[in-house]
Design an enzyme around this catalytic site. Structure first.
Site, mmCIF file in Angstrom:
data_model
loop_
_atom_site.group_PDB
_atom_site.id
_atom_site.type_symbol
_atom_site.label_atom_id
_atom_site.label_comp_id
_atom_site.label_asym_id
_atom_site.label_seq_id
_atom_site.Cartn_x
_atom_site.Cartn_y
_atom_site.Cartn_z
ATOM 1 C CG HIS A 314 -70.350 25.779 -5.449
ATOM 2 N ND1 HIS A 314 -71.583 26.159 -4.975
ATOM 3 C CD2 HIS A 314 -69.598 26.903 -5.480
ATOM 4 C CE1 HIS A 314 -71.576 27.444 -4.700
ATOM 5 N NE2 HIS A 314 -70.379 27.924 -4.995
ATOM 6 C CB CYS A 315 -68.080 25.458 -10.605
ATOM 7 S SG CYS A 315 -66.935 25.868 -9.280
ATOM 8 C CB ILE A 316 -70.539 23.412 -14.430
ATOM 9 C CG1 ILE A 316 -69.014 23.291 -14.468
ATOM 10 C CG2 ILE A 316 -71.050 23.532 -15.858
ATOM 11 C CD1 ILE A 316 -68.513 22.092 -15.226
#
Length: 486
Positions: A314-316
């Site tokens: 979900h982040c990078i």
């Protein structure tokens, strides 16, 4: 911890000093806990709230019981807090209340223990927010179709909380987002209730730092950046989190929001660099994995990052675009960040093209009508998490090229529905048997789960395209006739 450690105390006091508010430090109780022997009338409302967190008698509500919210709930419960878990998914709520974990990397035993101790209960009833002292928001912040921030989950949650907001509530956003979201988006929605931030309720931002499946760094072992819309909110946010994790206070929600983006943009840019080096070195006949292994022996000035088939999680893959969108709003170009995104987003196509080239070079065969096995579809090893997994893009690219594509992943019997890859939903995992492996023209390792028998994969496969150095890392006998790195 019953009180702040010296480092955290000094950091918080320094923030107040720089704001010329040190005269209020006694009110915020930055040293020892308040003297409980004093008459109740001598304690201010803020001191009472601070004391509830320090005594761990406060009730905490966690909104969103997924990869961020559930570990956070566990950490708070195991520190002694009572937690109300809120989720709109009735099935998740039912499983949790039955002592069952919906996440593979969190054992049922841990859930069962906090449920049986009556420290945790899950619900779909938002009216129970009124029972809580603090409401922690852990909802998704995806991208829209044009890589713009999608704050619909945050906004919907804020509107729901506003209906049940009461004086004294601490509301903390944990979802990753662009600087300004807490005060520019959340605050007006909550204040539409008639209550004012900093006076009636307290608004804060503390970015999540979860790494699903990482046994070395669970929630309680990862320092927590904390901030607040005003000094009282900062003190309350810090008082809550420091009961179960080391805290790092910063001056504003915007700073805390920027911290989270900076952490993940740093990773995105460095991964893009090694992905680009991989392509260059491969053309030179140099193994990027050997280069990195040797380079990381330098004890200073170098930090290892590793190439791969594309970014997942979900982040990078998402966070950098939150900053580039906000920067464009201010008329600023973020060329470096956007270039890194382009490089990383090109990796799935590089893997497919490399597979095509190897099939042509070795067998004089194209992708059309070739049988391809994708090994591992999770976004990272050893977790049942497919968010933004590059494997799904790779499978679709193979399919468009005319190949017949199957997958094997011990964590997924079928592919769950996803927003961007709807056509793959329901596709079943194939057996990892000798006869099955032998029928594929190429096996492409996309996710290097530990519990995959790579020796068997090598033994029965005509060609293995290894995007994770899974074969090399295990010290298995490699032969140029069988293995290609991509």
């Amino acid at each position: 911890m019953d009180q702040l450690d010296n480092t955290t105390t000094e950091a918080l006091e320094d923030l107040l000093r720089r704001r010329r508010l040190t005269e209020h430090a006694p009110l915020l109780q930055l040293g020892p806990k308040p003297d409980l022997a004093r008459a109740p009338a001598q304690l201010s409302d803020l001191e009472r709230l601070l004391d509830r967190y320090r005594e761990r008698t406060a009730t905490v509500a966690v909104v969103g019981l997924g990869y961020v919210g559930l570990p956070l709930s566990l950490a708070a419960c195991e520190a002694g807090f009572k937690v109300i878990g809120y989720d709109i998914d009735a099935r998740t709520v039912e499983h949790l209340n039955g002592g069952k974990s919906p996440l593979q990397h969190i054992a049922d035993e841990r859930i069962g223990k906090i449920v049986s101790a009556e420290r945790f209960g899950a619900t779909t009833d938002a009216s129970r927010f009124k029972e809580a002292d603090a409401i922690l928001i852990c909802v998704p912040t995806p991208l829209g179709p044009h890589h713009e921030p999608d704050l619909s989950f945050v906004e919907a949650t804020a509107h729901t909380i506003a209906k049940h907001l009461r004086p004294g509530h601490l509301v903390v956003l944990e979802s990753t987002t662009y600087p300004g979201t807490t005060t520019e988006v959340m605050k007006p929605i909550l204040e539409a209730s008639g209550l004012k931030s900093g006076e009636d309720f307290f608004l804060a931002y503390s970015p999540e730092r979860e790494d699903p499946g990482n046994a070395h760094f669970e929630t309680a072992r990862i320092p927590k950046v904390v901030s607040g819309d005003g000094d009282a909110a900062l003190a309350l946010c810090n008082a809550l989190y420091e009961q179960f994790v080391k805290t790092v206070p910063v001056s504003s929600p915007e700073t805390a929001e920027a911290v989270k983006l900076t952490e993940n943009i740093f990773r995105s840019v460095n991964i893009a660099l090694v992905n680009e080096l991989k392509i260059v070195y491969d053309r030179m006949g140099i193994d990027i994995w050997e280069v990195i292994e040797a380079a990381k022996s330098k004890p200073f000035g170098y930090m290892p990052f590793y190439p791969g088939p594309g970014l997942g999680g979900h982040c990078i893959p998402i966070d950098p675009f939150y900053l580039t969108w906000k920067a464009r709003e201010l008329g600023i170009a973020t060329r470096f960040i956007e270039l890194a995104g382009e490089v990383n987003n090109s990796m799935p196509r590089y893997v497919v093209n490399r597979t095509r080239d190897e099939l042509d070079r070795r067998f004089h065969k194209g992708l059309s009508n070739s049988r391809i096995l994708v090994v591992g579809i999770a976004y990272k090893k050893n977790v049942s998490d497919m968010r933004e997994s590059p494997a799904l893009t790779i499978m679709e690219l193979f399919d468009r090229a005319g190949a017949k594509v199957d997958y094997y992943d011990p964590y997924f019997a079928t592919i769950p529905p996803t927003r961007q890859h709807a056509d793959l939903a329901g596709k079943a995992c194939v057996p990892f048997e000798d006869y099955a492996l032998a029928r594929y023209d190429a096996a492409v390792i996309v996710t290097d789960h530990d519990d995959v028998d790579y020796a068997k994969l090598l033994r029965f496969s005509k060609l293995v395209v290894d995007t994770r150095n899974a074969v090399g890392a295990l010290g298995l006998p490699e032969t140029p006739d069988t293995v290609a790195k991509a």
